[in-house]
Design a protein around this motif. Structure first.
Motif, PDB file in Angstrom:
ATOM      1  N   LYS A 134      54.608 -32.297  30.244  1.00  0.00           N
ATOM      2  CA  LYS A 134      53.544 -32.196  28.851  1.00  0.00           C
ATOM      3  C   LYS A 134      53.555 -31.285  28.271  1.00  0.00           C
ATOM      4  CE  LYS A 134      49.946 -32.940  27.752  1.00  0.00           C
ATOM      5  NZ  LYS A 134      48.043 -33.718  28.336  1.00  0.00           N
ATOM      6  N   ARG A 135      53.469 -29.906  29.131  1.00  0.00           N
ATOM      7  CA  ARG A 135      53.181 -28.929  28.311  1.00  0.00           C
ATOM      8  C   ARG A 135      54.723 -27.822  28.265  1.00  0.00           C
ATOM      9  NH1 ARG A 135      49.497 -25.730  32.821  1.00  0.00           N
ATOM     10  NH2 ARG A 135      47.302 -27.348  33.289  1.00  0.00           N
ATOM     11  N   LEU A 136      55.632 -27.976  28.646  1.00  0.00           N
ATOM     12  CA  LEU A 136      57.129 -28.040  28.732  1.00  0.00           C
ATOM     13  C   LEU A 136      57.429 -28.124  27.242  1.00  0.00           C
ATOM     14  CD1 LEU A 136      59.369 -27.617  31.997  1.00  0.00           C
ATOM     15  CD2 LEU A 136      58.989 -25.738  30.167  1.00  0.00           C
ATOM     16  N   LYS A 137      57.200 -29.069  27.202  1.00  0.00           N
ATOM     17  CA  LYS A 137      57.281 -30.198  25.735  1.00  0.00           C
ATOM     18  C   LYS A 137      56.845 -29.723  24.627  1.00  0.00           C
ATOM     19  CE  LYS A 137      59.390 -35.030  27.037  1.00  0.00           C
ATOM     20  NZ  LYS A 137      59.486 -35.877  26.749  1.00  0.00           N
ATOM     21  N   ASN A 138      55.465 -29.679  24.727  1.00  0.00           N
ATOM     22  CA  ASN A 138      54.581 -29.263  24.091  1.00  0.00           C
ATOM     23  C   ASN A 138      54.484 -27.318  23.211  1.00  0.00           C
ATOM     24  OD1 ASN A 138      53.212 -31.749  23.938  1.00  0.00           O
ATOM     25  ND2 ASN A 138      51.746 -30.965  24.710  1.00  0.00           N
ATOM     26  N   GLY A 140      57.821 -25.631  22.072  1.00  0.00           N
ATOM     27  CA  GLY A 140      58.477 -26.491  21.489  1.00  0.00           C
ATOM     28  C   GLY A 140      59.330 -24.058  21.475  1.00  0.00           C
ATOM     29  N   ARG A 141      58.896 -23.984  22.437  1.00  0.00           N
ATOM     30  CA  ARG A 141      59.887 -22.170  22.297  1.00  0.00           C
ATOM     31  C   ARG A 141      60.980 -22.592  22.956  1.00  0.00           C
ATOM     32  NH1 ARG A 141      56.813 -18.353  26.600  1.00  0.00           N
ATOM     33  NH2 ARG A 141      57.710 -19.550  27.924  1.00  0.00           N
ATOM     34  N   ASP A 142      61.649 -23.623  23.625  1.00  0.00           N
ATOM     35  CA  ASP A 142      62.535 -23.362  24.522  1.00  0.00           C
ATOM     36  C   ASP A 142      63.426 -24.770  23.750  1.00  0.00           C
ATOM     37  OD1 ASP A 142      61.979 -21.929  26.612  1.00  0.00           O
ATOM     38  OD2 ASP A 142      60.274 -23.563  27.344  1.00  0.00           O
ATOM     39  N   THR A 143      64.746 -24.356  23.278  1.00  0.00           N
ATOM     40  CA  THR A 143      65.820 -25.275  23.292  1.00  0.00           C
ATOM     41  C   THR A 143      65.704 -26.272  23.840  1.00  0.00           C
ATOM     42  OG1 THR A 143      68.002 -24.897  23.954  1.00  0.00           O
ATOM     43  CG2 THR A 143      67.527 -23.189  21.891  1.00  0.00           C
ATOM     44  N   LYS A 144      66.991 -27.752  23.504  1.00  0.00           N
ATOM     45  CA  LYS A 144      66.986 -29.015  24.412  1.00  0.00           C
ATOM     46  C   LYS A 144      67.551 -28.808  25.871  1.00  0.00           C
ATOM     47  CE  LYS A 144      66.079 -33.259  22.703  1.00  0.00           C
ATOM     48  NZ  LYS A 144      66.439 -34.172  21.590  1.00  0.00           N
ATOM     49  N   ASN A 145      68.289 -27.924  25.699  1.00  0.00           N
ATOM     50  CA  ASN A 145      69.264 -27.291  26.803  1.00  0.00           C
ATOM     51  C   ASN A 145      69.068 -26.460  27.797  1.00  0.00           C
ATOM     52  OD1 ASN A 145      71.672 -27.686  27.327  1.00  0.00           O
ATOM     53  ND2 ASN A 145      73.015 -26.647  26.121  1.00  0.00           N
ATOM     54  N   GLU A 146      67.927 -25.758  27.178  1.00  0.00           N
ATOM     55  CA  GLU A 146      67.301 -24.321  27.753  1.00  0.00           C
ATOM     56  C   GLU A 146      66.453 -25.336  28.547  1.00  0.00           C
ATOM     57  OE1 GLU A 146      64.192 -20.237  27.517  1.00  0.00           O
ATOM     58  OE2 GLU A 146      65.626 -21.472  25.578  1.00  0.00           O
ATOM     59  N   MET A 147      65.307 -26.183  27.873  1.00  0.00           N
ATOM     60  CA  MET A 147      63.989 -27.060  28.702  1.00  0.00           C
ATOM     61  C   MET A 147      64.765 -28.360  29.785  1.00  0.00           C
ATOM     62  SD  MET A 147      61.217 -29.321  26.403  1.00  0.00           S
ATOM     63  CE  MET A 147      61.699 -30.529  27.423  1.00  0.00           C
ATOM     64  N   LYS A 148      65.671 -28.052  29.512  1.00  0.00           N
ATOM     65  CA  LYS A 148      67.059 -29.184  31.128  1.00  0.00           C
ATOM     66  C   LYS A 148      67.117 -28.120  31.768  1.00  0.00           C
ATOM     67  CE  LYS A 148      70.112 -32.748  30.731  1.00  0.00           C
ATOM     68  NZ  LYS A 148      71.162 -33.316  30.022  1.00  0.00           N
ATOM     69  N   LYS A 149      67.199 -27.320  31.735  1.00  0.00           N
ATOM     70  CA  LYS A 149      67.916 -26.003  32.724  1.00  0.00           C
ATOM     71  C   LYS A 149      66.495 -26.285  33.488  1.00  0.00           C
ATOM     72  CE  LYS A 149      69.869 -22.340  30.962  1.00  0.00           C
ATOM     73  NZ  LYS A 149      70.997 -21.092  30.774  1.00  0.00           N
ATOM     74  N   ARG A 150      65.536 -25.738  32.942  1.00  0.00           N
ATOM     75  CA  ARG A 150      64.016 -25.169  33.745  1.00  0.00           C
ATOM     76  C   ARG A 150      63.680 -26.832  34.140  1.00  0.00           C
ATOM     77  NH1 ARG A 150      61.066 -20.500  31.242  1.00  0.00           N
ATOM     78  NH2 ARG A 150      63.190 -19.555  29.994  1.00  0.00           N
ATOM     79  N   MET A 151      63.862 -27.645  33.577  1.00  0.00           N
ATOM     80  CA  MET A 151      63.055 -28.629  34.030  1.00  0.00           C
ATOM     81  C   MET A 151      63.864 -28.959  36.006  1.00  0.00           C
ATOM     82  SD  MET A 151      60.204 -29.908  33.506  1.00  0.00           S
ATOM     83  CE  MET A 151      60.660 -31.226  34.550  1.00  0.00           C
ATOM     84  N   ASN A 152      65.299 -28.786  36.086  1.00  0.00           N
ATOM     85  CA  ASN A 152      66.023 -29.145  36.912  1.00  0.00           C
ATOM     86  C   ASN A 152      65.865 -27.576  38.322  1.00  0.00           C
ATOM     87  OD1 ASN A 152      67.619 -31.213  36.106  1.00  0.00           O
ATOM     88  ND2 ASN A 152      68.911 -29.910  35.224  1.00  0.00           N
ATOM     89  N   LEU A 153      65.028 -26.794  37.307  1.00  0.00           N
ATOM     90  CA  LEU A 153      64.844 -25.603  38.986  1.00  0.00           C
ATOM     91  C   LEU A 153      64.140 -25.917  38.652  1.00  0.00           C
ATOM     92  CD1 LEU A 153      67.107 -23.009  37.161  1.00  0.00           C
ATOM     93  CD2 LEU A 153      67.479 -23.998  39.383  1.00  0.00           C
ATOM     94  N   VAL A 154      62.580 -26.231  38.615  1.00  0.00           N
ATOM     95  CA  VAL A 154      61.679 -26.546  38.221  1.00  0.00           C
ATOM     96  C   VAL A 154      60.661 -26.537  40.722  1.00  0.00           C
ATOM     97  CG1 VAL A 154      59.445 -28.249  38.478  1.00  0.00           C
ATOM     98  CG2 VAL A 154      59.959 -26.837  36.393  1.00  0.00           C
TER      99      VAL A 154
END
Ligand code: 5GP
Length: 191
Positions: A134-138, A140-154
């Motif tokens: 939720k926080r990652l989405k909110n 809103g500073r990351d592009t969709k691609n960047e967010m996907k990359k970040r979630m995979n590495l969490v």
């Protein structure tokens, strides 16, 4: 190089979205003995970021040149970009009798621990994975691609929390900052 100093390094690590940036800002406001280490990175600058305030933004060549010259205290590749801390900037904070706050990942923390500096590592965890998403989405500073990359590495990032001296859960940011401030004050009495 010898790094003897009465001051020490405070490392804050966490998965993206756990609130590390806001926590660092609040800590710097309430504790004037702490200075923030500004990292170098090859990551492109985001809209609101300021060169030399948020990061020292470098090209790949500039970064490689500094590695060659052995200028980094630690450096790592995170999300496909290079990040690193300059030795000289940390030493100049120590000269000013400041403790230095690092917002770096587990790889950087491990390298710092191997240096002969005094280091205290604090890992910040979100209250739950759901809240983290939720926080990652909110933010809103990351592009969709960047967010996907970040979630995979969490998951990988979180798996390193047992290596740290302290683990703090960021459910309420004020409580979390207070806890970190208490850790820092205790460490000062300990050194
Ligand atoms: P961001 O690109 O979101 O600002 O940072 C991505 C990740 O890189 C974060 O986990 C942050 O802690 C880490 N990071 C930032 N600066 C450094 C650094 O100098 N060294 C290392 N090892 N990691 C860093």
């Amino acid at each position: 190089m010898v790094f003897k100093s009465n001051n020490f390094c405070i490392v804050l690590s966490s998965p993206s979205g756990a609130g590390k940036t806001s926590i660092s800002k609040m800590l710097l406001k309430i504790d004037k003995t702490i200075a923030l280490s500004i990292s170098c990175t090859t990551r492109p600058k985001r809209k609101k970021e300021i060169h030399k305030k948020d990061y020292i933004f470098l090209t790949d060549n500039q970064f490689s040149e500094l590695i060659k010259k052995n200028k980094f205290l630690e450096s790592a590749v995170v999300f496909g970009f290079k990040y690193g801390t300059l030795k000289q900037s940390v030493l100049s904070f120590f000269k000013k009798k400041k403790d230095v706050l690092f917002d770096i990942d587990w790889q950087g923390f491990q390298q710092l621990k191997q240096s002969n500096m005094e280091v205290v590592g604090i890992f910040i965890l979100p209250p739950s994975k759901k809240e983290l998403i939720k926080r990652l989405k909110n933010r809103g500073r990351d592009t969709k691609n960047e967010m996907k990359k970040r979630m995979n590495l969490v998951q990988n990032e979180i798996s390193h929390f047992p290596e740290y001296d302290y683990v703090v859960i960021n459910e309420d940011i004020n409580i979390c900052v207070n806890q970190i401030k208490n850790i820092i004050d205790s460490e000062r009495l300990n050194s």
